[in-house]
Design a protein around this motif. Structure first.
Motif, PDB file in Angstrom:
ATOM      1  N   ASP A  58      20.196  18.601 -27.510  1.00 55.30           N
ATOM      2  CA  ASP A  58      21.218  18.716 -28.572  1.00 55.30           C
ATOM      3  C   ASP A  58      21.774  17.341 -28.958  1.00 55.30           C
ATOM      4  O   ASP A  58      22.976  17.173 -29.158  1.00 55.30           O
ATOM      5  CB  ASP A  58      22.372  19.626 -28.142  1.00 55.30           C
ATOM      6  N   SER A  73      23.876  17.818 -24.608  1.00 55.15           N
ATOM      7  CA  SER A  73      24.027  18.835 -23.569  1.00 55.15           C
ATOM      8  C   SER A  73      23.268  18.392 -22.330  1.00 55.15           C
ATOM      9  O   SER A  73      22.280  17.651 -22.421  1.00 55.15           O
ATOM     10  CB  SER A  73      23.483  20.182 -24.047  1.00 55.15           C
ATOM     11  N   SER A  74      23.745  18.820 -21.162  1.00 54.45           N
ATOM     12  CA  SER A  74      23.109  18.419 -19.914  1.00 54.45           C
ATOM     13  C   SER A  74      22.973  19.609 -18.973  1.00 54.45           C
ATOM     14  O   SER A  74      23.811  20.512 -18.976  1.00 54.45           O
ATOM     15  CB  SER A  74      23.911  17.312 -19.234  1.00 54.45           C
ATOM     16  N   THR A  75      21.915  19.590 -18.176  1.00 60.52           N
ATOM     17  CA  THR A  75      21.639  20.661 -17.227  1.00 60.52           C
ATOM     18  C   THR A  75      21.049  20.068 -15.953  1.00 60.52           C
ATOM     19  O   THR A  75      20.185  19.194 -16.008  1.00 60.52           O
ATOM     20  CB  THR A  75      20.640  21.673 -17.809  1.00 60.52           C
ATOM     21  N   HIS A 202      24.931  24.015 -16.257  1.00 61.12           N
ATOM     22  CA  HIS A 202      24.779  23.541 -17.637  1.00 61.12           C
ATOM     23  C   HIS A 202      26.121  23.152 -18.234  1.00 61.12           C
ATOM     24  O   HIS A 202      27.131  23.832 -18.037  1.00 61.12           O
ATOM     25  CB  HIS A 202      24.141  24.635 -18.500  1.00 61.12           C
ATOM     26  N   TYR A 203      26.118  22.045 -19.001  1.00 61.08           N
ATOM     27  CA  TYR A 203      27.288  21.613 -19.768  1.00 61.08           C
ATOM     28  C   TYR A 203      26.875  21.414 -21.220  1.00 61.08           C
ATOM     29  O   TYR A 203      25.958  20.638 -21.501  1.00 61.08           O
ATOM     30  CB  TYR A 203      27.858  20.302 -19.206  1.00 61.08           C
ATOM     31  N   ASN A 204      27.565  22.095 -22.113  1.00 63.29           N
ATOM     32  CA  ASN A 204      27.234  22.007 -23.532  1.00 63.29           C
ATOM     33  C   ASN A 204      27.772  20.713 -24.143  1.00 63.29           C
ATOM     34  O   ASN A 204      28.749  20.134 -23.667  1.00 63.29           O
ATOM     35  CB  ASN A 204      27.811  23.208 -24.285  1.00 63.29           C
ATOM     36  N   TRP A 205      27.134  20.273 -25.228  1.00 63.47           N
ATOM     37  CA  TRP A 205      27.449  18.987 -25.862  1.00 63.47           C
ATOM     38  C   TRP A 205      28.898  18.873 -26.325  1.00 63.47           C
ATOM     39  O   TRP A 205      29.444  17.759 -26.421  1.00 63.47           O
ATOM     40  CB  TRP A 205      26.530  18.753 -27.059  1.00 63.47           C
ATOM     41  N   ASP A 206      29.562  20.018 -26.622  1.00 58.25           N
ATOM     42  CA  ASP A 206      30.908  19.954 -27.178  1.00 58.25           C
ATOM     43  C   ASP A 206      32.003  19.957 -26.113  1.00 58.25           C
ATOM     44  O   ASP A 206      33.190  20.015 -26.440  1.00 58.25           O
ATOM     45  CB  ASP A 206      31.136  21.101 -28.162  1.00 58.25           C
ATOM     46  N   GLN A 210      30.820  14.746 -22.621  1.00 59.29           N
ATOM     47  CA  GLN A 210      29.377  14.851 -22.875  1.00 59.29           C
ATOM     48  C   GLN A 210      28.972  13.889 -23.992  1.00 59.29           C
ATOM     49  O   GLN A 210      28.374  14.289 -24.993  1.00 59.29           O
ATOM     50  CB  GLN A 210      29.014  16.290 -23.256  1.00 59.29           C
TER      51      GLN A 210
END
Length: 270
Positions: A58, A73-75, A202-206, A210
């Motif tokens: 993303d 985003s990161s996982t 998982h961490y979303n881009w928003d 991030q």
């Protein structure tokens, strides 16, 4: 988190003293049979976790208060045989001692005190984090596609580690073991975080942190590295898969708007 009605209120001085006296009691007294296995003496061989980050995704740019950043985003996936199971206990001076609990194939567990830090995430997360569990570094790429120049690094506070979603690997249970409640609340004195084999955090881009600042960077090709446990504070099967990356091309239009075009990606967990 659980609370024994026969104990003093969480956060009291008496509770903290009891917590400091007995790690075993903390491990076994709260989760019944599920947690009792972590309190027994270890037998056999260690079942270690194995951290494997997914390439950042993303990828896009954003301007906030005049400053440009690249967001992503990161996982992180556990591809090891064992759980990543960590407990943290607040001391009388309000510092934390964070322990990695390592299960053994013959039963029981070993408890290894680490240099990892627990930090409060009061930026909308409102729970405790393991500081810098994964870090992200941005480098320029030269004409040969090689990393060059100084790095720019993210400012993410830390990670509330739990079984967020099943990973795309043939490993582990279909049911999660750890949830975000283990990251506690501001007045918590005991935390339990973990990541089961075959599960992803998982961490979303928003979400806060991030991102990496890109103000002053010239248009061109760049790479973001994702590095798990960069300080090697935890034990795992191997560190050879602790790093991956994503490439992107940074460009600008005549109005000064900045854009990121996705390029090649590094290895994914397997």
């Amino acid at each position: 988190m659980c609370h024994d009605p026969g104990m003093p209120p969480a956060g009291s001085r008496i509770t903290r003293q009891l917590a400091a006296l007995s790690v075993v009691a903390l491990l076994s007294g709260c989760g019944g049979d599920a947690e009792a296995r972590w309190a027994e003496e270890p037998v056999g061989s260690a079942l270690l976790p194995d951290f494997a980050p997914v390439p950042p995704s993303d990828i896009h740019t954003k301007q906030i208060d005049g400053a440009w950043t690249v967001e992503f985003s990161s996982t992180l996936v556990n591809v090891g045989e064992g759980d990543f199971h960590a407990t943290a206990d607040k001391q009388l001076d309000d510092s934390w001692v964070l322990t990695q609990d390592i299960e053994y194939d013959g039963g029981g567990a070993e408890h290894v005190t680490t240099d990892a830090q627990a930090v409060w995430g009061g930026d909308g997360h409102e729970h405790w984090h393991v500081e810098r569990y994964v870090v992200y570094h941005l480098f320029a790429l030269d004409e040969a596609g090689k990393v060059t120049g100084p790095a720019r690094t993210d400012h993410k506070v830390g990670f509330c580690i739990y079984d967020f979603e099943r990973a795309e690997v043939d490993l582990g249970s279909d049911e999660p073991t750890y949830d975000r409640k283990g990251c506690g609340e501001e007045d918590s004195t005991h935390l339990v975080m973990g990541l089961s084999p075959g599960w992803a955090d998982h961490y979303n881009w928003d979400l806060p942190g991030q991102s990496i600042e890109i103000d002053g960077l010239a248009d061109g090709d760049y790479r973001i590295f994702a590095v798990a446990d960069e300080g090697t504070v935890f034990r795992e099967e191997t560190t050879e898969n602790n790093e991956t990356w994503v490439d992107f091309t940074l460009s600008s239009d005549p109005q000064g708007n900045r854009y990121a075009l996705l390029g090649d990606v590094g290895p994914s967990p397997a």
